[in-house]
Scaffold this motif. Structure first.
Motif, PDB file in Angstrom:
ATOM      1  N   ARG A  93       0.822  -1.204   0.000  1.00  0.00           N
ATOM      2  CA  ARG A  93       0.000   0.000   0.000  1.00  0.00           C
ATOM      3  C   ARG A  93       0.857   1.254   0.000  1.00  0.00           C
ATOM      4  O   ARG A  93       1.945   1.286   0.542  1.00  0.00           O
ATOM      5  N   ASP A  94       0.284   2.297  -0.592  1.00  0.00           N
ATOM      6  CA  ASP A  94       0.958   3.589  -0.630  1.00  0.00           C
ATOM      7  C   ASP A  94       0.161   4.610   0.175  1.00  0.00           C
ATOM      8  O   ASP A  94       0.614   5.104   1.207  1.00  0.00           O
ATOM      9  N   VAL A  95      -1.055   4.913  -0.278  1.00  0.00           N
ATOM     10  CA  VAL A  95      -1.848   5.960   0.365  1.00  0.00           C
ATOM     11  C   VAL A  95      -2.891   5.398   1.320  1.00  0.00           C
ATOM     12  O   VAL A  95      -3.492   6.143   2.090  1.00  0.00           O
ATOM     13  N   VAL A  96      -3.127   4.089   1.304  1.00  0.00           N
ATOM     14  CA  VAL A  96      -4.159   3.472   2.144  1.00  0.00           C
ATOM     15  C   VAL A  96      -3.524   2.926   3.415  1.00  0.00           C
ATOM     16  O   VAL A  96      -2.603   2.108   3.362  1.00  0.00           O
ATOM     17  N   SER A  97      -4.018   3.383   4.565  1.00  0.00           N
ATOM     18  CA  SER A  97      -3.486   2.882   5.830  1.00  0.00           C
ATOM     19  C   SER A  97      -4.398   1.844   6.466  1.00  0.00           C
ATOM     20  O   SER A  97      -3.986   1.114   7.363  1.00  0.00           O
ATOM     21  N   GLY A  98      -5.636   1.749   6.021  1.00  0.00           N
ATOM     22  CA  GLY A  98      -6.568   0.755   6.550  1.00  0.00           C
ATOM     23  C   GLY A  98      -7.875   0.805   5.783  1.00  0.00           C
ATOM     24  O   GLY A  98      -8.093   1.703   4.972  1.00  0.00           O
ATOM     25  N   PHE A  99      -8.736  -0.151   6.039  1.00  0.00           N
ATOM     26  CA  PHE A  99     -10.021  -0.147   5.349  1.00  0.00           C
ATOM     27  C   PHE A  99     -11.023  -1.001   6.106  1.00  0.00           C
ATOM     28  O   PHE A  99     -10.667  -1.806   6.970  1.00  0.00           O
ATOM     29  N   LYS A 100     -12.278  -0.823   5.767  1.00  0.00           N
ATOM     30  CA  LYS A 100     -13.317  -1.739   6.210  1.00  0.00           C
ATOM     31  C   LYS A 100     -14.305  -1.915   5.072  1.00  0.00           C
ATOM     32  O   LYS A 100     -14.527  -1.005   4.266  1.00  0.00           O
ATOM     33  N   GLN A 101     -14.870  -3.098   4.998  1.00  0.00           N
ATOM     34  CA  GLN A 101     -15.864  -3.361   3.966  1.00  0.00           C
ATOM     35  C   GLN A 101     -17.194  -2.743   4.405  1.00  0.00           C
ATOM     36  O   GLN A 101     -17.559  -2.780   5.582  1.00  0.00           O
ATOM     37  N   VAL A 102     -17.904  -2.148   3.460  1.00  0.00           N
ATOM     38  CA  VAL A 102     -19.180  -1.508   3.758  1.00  0.00           C
ATOM     39  C   VAL A 102     -20.241  -1.996   2.778  1.00  0.00           C
ATOM     40  O   VAL A 102     -19.940  -2.673   1.789  1.00  0.00           O
ATOM     41  N   ASP A 103     -21.486  -1.652   3.060  1.00  0.00           N
ATOM     42  CA  ASP A 103     -22.604  -2.007   2.193  1.00  0.00           C
ATOM     43  C   ASP A 103     -22.950  -0.837   1.276  1.00  0.00           C
ATOM     44  O   ASP A 103     -22.538   0.308   1.507  1.00  0.00           O
ATOM     45  N   TYR A 104     -23.744  -1.125   0.285  1.00  0.00           N
ATOM     46  CA  TYR A 104     -24.173  -0.112  -0.677  1.00  0.00           C
ATOM     47  C   TYR A 104     -24.813   1.079   0.030  1.00  0.00           C
ATOM     48  O   TYR A 104     -24.550   2.241  -0.328  1.00  0.00           O
ATOM     49  N   ASP A 105     -25.633   0.818   1.033  1.00  0.00           N
ATOM     50  CA  ASP A 105     -26.337   1.899   1.725  1.00  0.00           C
ATOM     51  C   ASP A 105     -25.413   2.783   2.554  1.00  0.00           C
ATOM     52  O   ASP A 105     -25.820   3.859   3.000  1.00  0.00           O
ATOM     53  N   ASP A 106     -24.184   2.341   2.776  1.00  0.00           N
ATOM     54  CA  ASP A 106     -23.221   3.136   3.547  1.00  0.00           C
ATOM     55  C   ASP A 106     -22.491   4.166   2.692  1.00  0.00           C
ATOM     56  O   ASP A 106     -21.825   5.052   3.228  1.00  0.00           O
ATOM     57  N   LEU A 107     -22.616   4.074   1.382  1.00  0.00           N
ATOM     58  CA  LEU A 107     -21.876   4.975   0.499  1.00  0.00           C
ATOM     59  C   LEU A 107     -22.379   6.406   0.598  1.00  0.00           C
ATOM     60  O   LEU A 107     -23.554   6.652   0.852  1.00  0.00           O
ATOM     61  N   SER A 108     -21.488   7.334   0.350  1.00  0.00           N
ATOM     62  CA  SER A 108     -21.879   8.739   0.243  1.00  0.00           C
ATOM     63  C   SER A 108     -22.653   8.946  -1.057  1.00  0.00           C
ATOM     64  O   SER A 108     -22.634   8.104  -1.966  1.00  0.00           O
ATOM     65  N   ASN A 109     -23.322  10.066  -1.161  1.00  0.00           N
ATOM     66  CA  ASN A 109     -24.070  10.371  -2.382  1.00  0.00           C
ATOM     67  C   ASN A 109     -23.143  10.439  -3.596  1.00  0.00           C
ATOM     68  O   ASN A 109     -23.480   9.961  -4.689  1.00  0.00           O
ATOM     69  N   ASN A 110     -21.973  11.028  -3.414  1.00  0.00           N
ATOM     70  CA  ASN A 110     -21.019  11.120  -4.520  1.00  0.00           C
ATOM     71  C   ASN A 110     -20.535   9.736  -4.951  1.00  0.00           C
ATOM     72  O   ASN A 110     -20.406   9.450  -6.150  1.00  0.00           O
TER      73      ASN A 110
END
Length: 213
Positions: A93-110
């Motif tokens: 990884r370069d710019v990513v320090s961590g992550f979590k999986q999310v659902d479609y409904d968790d996404l921002s409008n953009n």
């Protein structure tokens, strides 16, 4: 549904990072990428912590299995919507320090607005992989075939595809359209199915989302 921060997108469990490290020691691990759907340089708006305590975030779509992620970014991350970033293995990884999986409904409008474009770009960049779905699709049950999961593909069109691929594998989307009567825009058909799988977490059969490709 979430993964441990810093974990591997292949298996969303608490032991992701240790499992990934073990795999790295035993064999070379291919880098895994995600496409940025939205960039939140000051974190989520609903995070009440002071700005200096919030990490920049991004929403992203995994290229290999179409999982959705919320990424924690390094403070100096210089990314834009549509960029590809490495999410695994950890040391790549370069710019990513961590992550979590999310659902479609968790996404921002953009992120929601960009999602279909990102799916199309992944399909276009990996055309043979998705053409091979038409080459390799198999029966699910005695009455249901993987091809029947695609929008607009009923028994007759499915049989047309199966008959044509017996004569030789399809080589491109254009080849599919030329050889299979009634199959229009095979790329768009896949996009529509993938979007359906992303939006509906309760679908009984998922062919693309959350599965190794």
């Amino acid at each position: 549904m979430t993964t441990t921060e810093g974990g591997s997108p292949d298996a969303p469990t608490e032991s992701d990072e240790s499992a990934a490290d073990a795999a790295d020691e035993s064999e070379a691990v291919e880098a895994r990428y995600a496409v940025i759907l939205d960039h939140l340089p000051h974190g989520r708006a609903d995070d009440d912590r002071p700005r200096h305590r919030k990490s920049p975030l991004a929403y992203a779509l995994g290229e290999r299995d179409f999982r959705l992620f919320e990424l924690t970014l390094s403070d100096d991350a210089d990314i834009s919507i549509g960029d590809r970033v490495v999410i695994g293995p950890t040391e790549a990884r370069d710019v990513v320090s961590g992550f979590k999986q999310v659902d479609y409904d968790d996404l921002s409008n953009n992120a929601n607005a960009e999602l279909e474009y990102a799916v199309e770009e992944i399909i276009d960049a990996n055309e043979q992989r998705f053409v091979d779905f038409y080459n390799d699709a198999q029966p699910i049950t005695l009455r249901l075939h993987q091809l029947n999961l695609l929008p607009g593909i009923g028994k007759k069109l499915r049989n047309n595809i199966l008959d044509q691929r017996k004569r030789g594998p399809f080589e491109s989307f254009e080849d599919l359209e030329d050889r299979v009567s009634g199959l229009h825009n095979p790329r768009e058909v896949l996009t529509e199915r993938i979007m359906e799988e992303l939006r509906d977490d309760d679908l009984k059969y998922k062919t693309f989302v959350g599965r190794e490709q």
